[in-house]
Design an enzyme around this catalytic site. Sequence first.
Site, PDB file in Angstrom:
ATOM      1  N   GLU A  36      91.610 -15.741  27.272  1.00  0.00           N
ATOM      2  CA  GLU A  36      90.586 -15.513  28.321  1.00  0.00           C
ATOM      3  C   GLU A  36      90.099 -14.063  28.258  1.00  0.00           C
ATOM      4  OE1 GLU A  36      93.388 -16.910  31.263  1.00  0.00           O
ATOM      5  OE2 GLU A  36      91.906 -18.337  32.069  1.00  0.00           O
ATOM      6  N   TYR A  37      91.056 -13.142  28.000  1.00  0.00           N
ATOM      7  CA  TYR A  37      90.681 -11.713  27.900  1.00  0.00           C
ATOM      8  C   TYR A  37      89.721 -11.530  26.719  1.00  0.00           C
ATOM      9  CZ  TYR A  37      91.101  -6.677  27.200  1.00  0.00           C
ATOM     10  OH  TYR A  37      90.811  -5.345  27.040  1.00  0.00           O
ATOM     11  N   ASP A  38      90.089 -12.108  25.564  1.00  0.00           N
ATOM     12  CA  ASP A  38      89.241 -11.970  24.368  1.00  0.00           C
ATOM     13  C   ASP A  38      87.849 -12.535  24.628  1.00  0.00           C
ATOM     14  OD1 ASP A  38      91.958 -12.603  21.978  1.00  0.00           O
ATOM     15  OD2 ASP A  38      91.396 -10.836  23.165  1.00  0.00           O
ATOM     16  N   LEU A  84     101.645  27.140  13.619  1.00  0.00           N
ATOM     17  CA  LEU A  84     102.555  28.003  14.375  1.00  0.00           C
ATOM     18  C   LEU A  84     103.561  28.647  13.434  1.00  0.00           C
ATOM     19  CD1 LEU A  84     103.379  25.650  17.396  1.00  0.00           C
ATOM     20  CD2 LEU A  84     101.789  27.568  17.340  1.00  0.00           C
ATOM     21  N   GLU A 114     108.029  23.171  25.141  1.00  0.00           N
ATOM     22  CA  GLU A 114     107.586  21.767  25.085  1.00  0.00           C
ATOM     23  C   GLU A 114     108.135  21.104  23.830  1.00  0.00           C
ATOM     24  OE1 GLU A 114     103.459  23.668  25.585  1.00  0.00           O
ATOM     25  OE2 GLU A 114     103.120  21.558  25.965  1.00  0.00           O
ATOM     26  N   LYS A 116     107.918  19.290  20.360  1.00  0.00           N
ATOM     27  CA  LYS A 116     106.943  19.344  19.260  1.00  0.00           C
ATOM     28  C   LYS A 116     106.814  17.934  18.668  1.00  0.00           C
ATOM     29  CE  LYS A 116     105.629  22.073  15.199  1.00  0.00           C
ATOM     30  NZ  LYS A 116     105.360  20.967  14.279  1.00  0.00           N
ATOM     31  N   ARG A 137      92.809  17.834  12.420  1.00  0.00           N
ATOM     32  CA  ARG A 137      92.931  19.296  12.292  1.00  0.00           C
ATOM     33  C   ARG A 137      92.275  19.765  11.004  1.00  0.00           C
ATOM     34  NH1 ARG A 137      96.010  22.694   9.663  1.00  0.00           N
ATOM     35  NH2 ARG A 137      96.564  24.708  10.582  1.00  0.00           N
ATOM     36  N   GLU A 171      98.364  15.651  19.962  1.00  0.00           N
ATOM     37  CA  GLU A 171      98.980  14.959  18.819  1.00  0.00           C
ATOM     38  C   GLU A 171      98.800  13.457  19.036  1.00  0.00           C
ATOM     39  OE1 GLU A 171     100.195  17.448  17.036  1.00  0.00           O
ATOM     40  OE2 GLU A 171     101.303  16.472  15.412  1.00  0.00           O
ATOM     41  N   LYS A 287     105.769  28.855  24.091  1.00  0.00           N
ATOM     42  CA  LYS A 287     104.546  29.650  24.246  1.00  0.00           C
ATOM     43  C   LYS A 287     104.716  30.629  25.405  1.00  0.00           C
ATOM     44  CE  LYS A 287     101.505  25.880  22.793  1.00  0.00           C
ATOM     45  NZ  LYS A 287     100.513  24.863  23.216  1.00  0.00           N
TER      46      LYS A 287
HETATM   47  N1  LIG Z   1     100.241  23.644  15.644  1.00  0.00           N
HETATM   48  C1  LIG Z   1     100.238  23.795  16.985  1.00  0.00           C
HETATM   49  O1  LIG Z   1      99.629  24.671  17.529  1.00  0.00           O
HETATM   50  C2  LIG Z   1     101.030  22.823  17.803  1.00  0.00           C
HETATM   51  C3  LIG Z   1     101.615  21.649  17.383  1.00  0.00           C
HETATM   52  C4  LIG Z   1     102.258  20.937  18.431  1.00  0.00           C
HETATM   53  C5  LIG Z   1     102.940  19.701  18.364  1.00  0.00           C
HETATM   54  N2  LIG Z   1     103.058  19.032  17.185  1.00  0.00           N
HETATM   55  N3  LIG Z   1     103.486  19.155  19.474  1.00  0.00           N
HETATM   56  C6  LIG Z   1     103.412  19.785  20.666  1.00  0.00           C
HETATM   57  C7  LIG Z   1     102.751  21.015  20.777  1.00  0.00           C
HETATM   58  C8  LIG Z   1     102.687  21.688  22.099  1.00  0.00           C
HETATM   59  N4  LIG Z   1     103.221  21.051  23.131  1.00  0.00           N
HETATM   60  O2  LIG Z   1     102.115  22.757  22.185  1.00  0.00           O
HETATM   61  C9  LIG Z   1     102.173  21.583  19.650  1.00  0.00           C
HETATM   62  S1  LIG Z   1     101.268  23.059  19.491  1.00  0.00           S
END
Ligand SMILES: NC(=O)c1cc2c(N)ncc(C(N)=O)c2s1
Length: 319
Positions: A36-38, A84, A114, A116, A137, A171, A287
């Site tokens: 139905e959704y489709d 980074l 945070e 990564k 990127r 990401e 950071k």
């Molecule tokens: N290359 C980058 O500047 C970053 C890469 C990532 C990554 N892969 N995951 C989280 C963060 C974040 N929370 O800032 C960043 S920042």
Amino acid sequence: MDRLTAETKIKELAKRIERHNRLYHEEDRPEISDQEYDQLMRELRELETSFPDLQSPDSPSLRVGGEPLPFFEKVVHKTPMLSLGNAFNEEDIRDFDRRVRQAVGSQAVRYVAELKIDGLAVSLHYENGLFVRGATRGDGTTGEDITQNLKTIRSIPLRLTKPLTLEVRGEAYMSKGAFEKLNKEREERGEALFANPRNSAAGSLRQLDPKIAASRQLDTFIYGIGDLQGETVESHSEGLDLLETLGFMVNQERRVFDDVDELLAFIAGWTEKRPHLPYEIDGMVIKVDSYAQQEELGFTAKSPRWAIAYKFPAEEAVT
Ligand SMILES: NC(=O)c1cc2c(N)ncc(C(N)=O)c2s1
């Protein structure tokens, strides 16, 4: 069908589909069958094909992907997407902290730590609150325009809660569960398997046919603002709160620290907890929180002086 009727029907279908999306994806209590959704989605797409200018820029039909592209256009990022600097142990983090404190003098320093995320870095451009362009990127300055693929990722808002013009970074990733399921399906079809969730997310988003990305369970965590018009934020943690308010998926495992020993304890904690996360991370990102201090610290030739990536040791192969 006349145009006015079509316009009313398109709006009504979009509202019904969005309601069923919410019931299915957010509340896990679908009210209608997939068939139905489709059918609703087919009706919407037929009307939008007959009246293309009536397709709203945030139409739910964009989540299923349109026609394949012949190639990807190039996109020059408004501000470069830098890599980074890396830290591999506690001493590297302490060295980073010393360099920061040396540069900012007697000011107090607050860090945001945070996870990564191990996925594919993307940049998303919004104009007056509408998602208009998304890119990989690439080499940090120029990426590939993968807007159509990114529009199939449900956690990427097509319309923000505020009509802002901004560029955000994040990401795109595939959860461990989605990765296992995808590889199991590929194995049953005798197809080559993806090596890891990062490769499967990158592979999915680099397809010219957006229906492939739409068929893959991709997700995002947004973690940075590249360019912001019409609002001012003073710190990275404030920026993350704004991103959340605007409708982006922002990772909750973030903490602020005024003391490097507590920061190091937090990082050690995640080294242990990492295997239990539903998605892959390859480290932590630390950071300097204050944008004024980030400005003061500036950049080396290729990386910010106000951030560092702590890399976890390679995860033991899970036997
Ligand atoms: N290359 C980058 O500047 C970053 C890469 C990532 C990554 N892969 N995951 C989280 C963060 C974040 N929370 O800032 C960043 S920042």
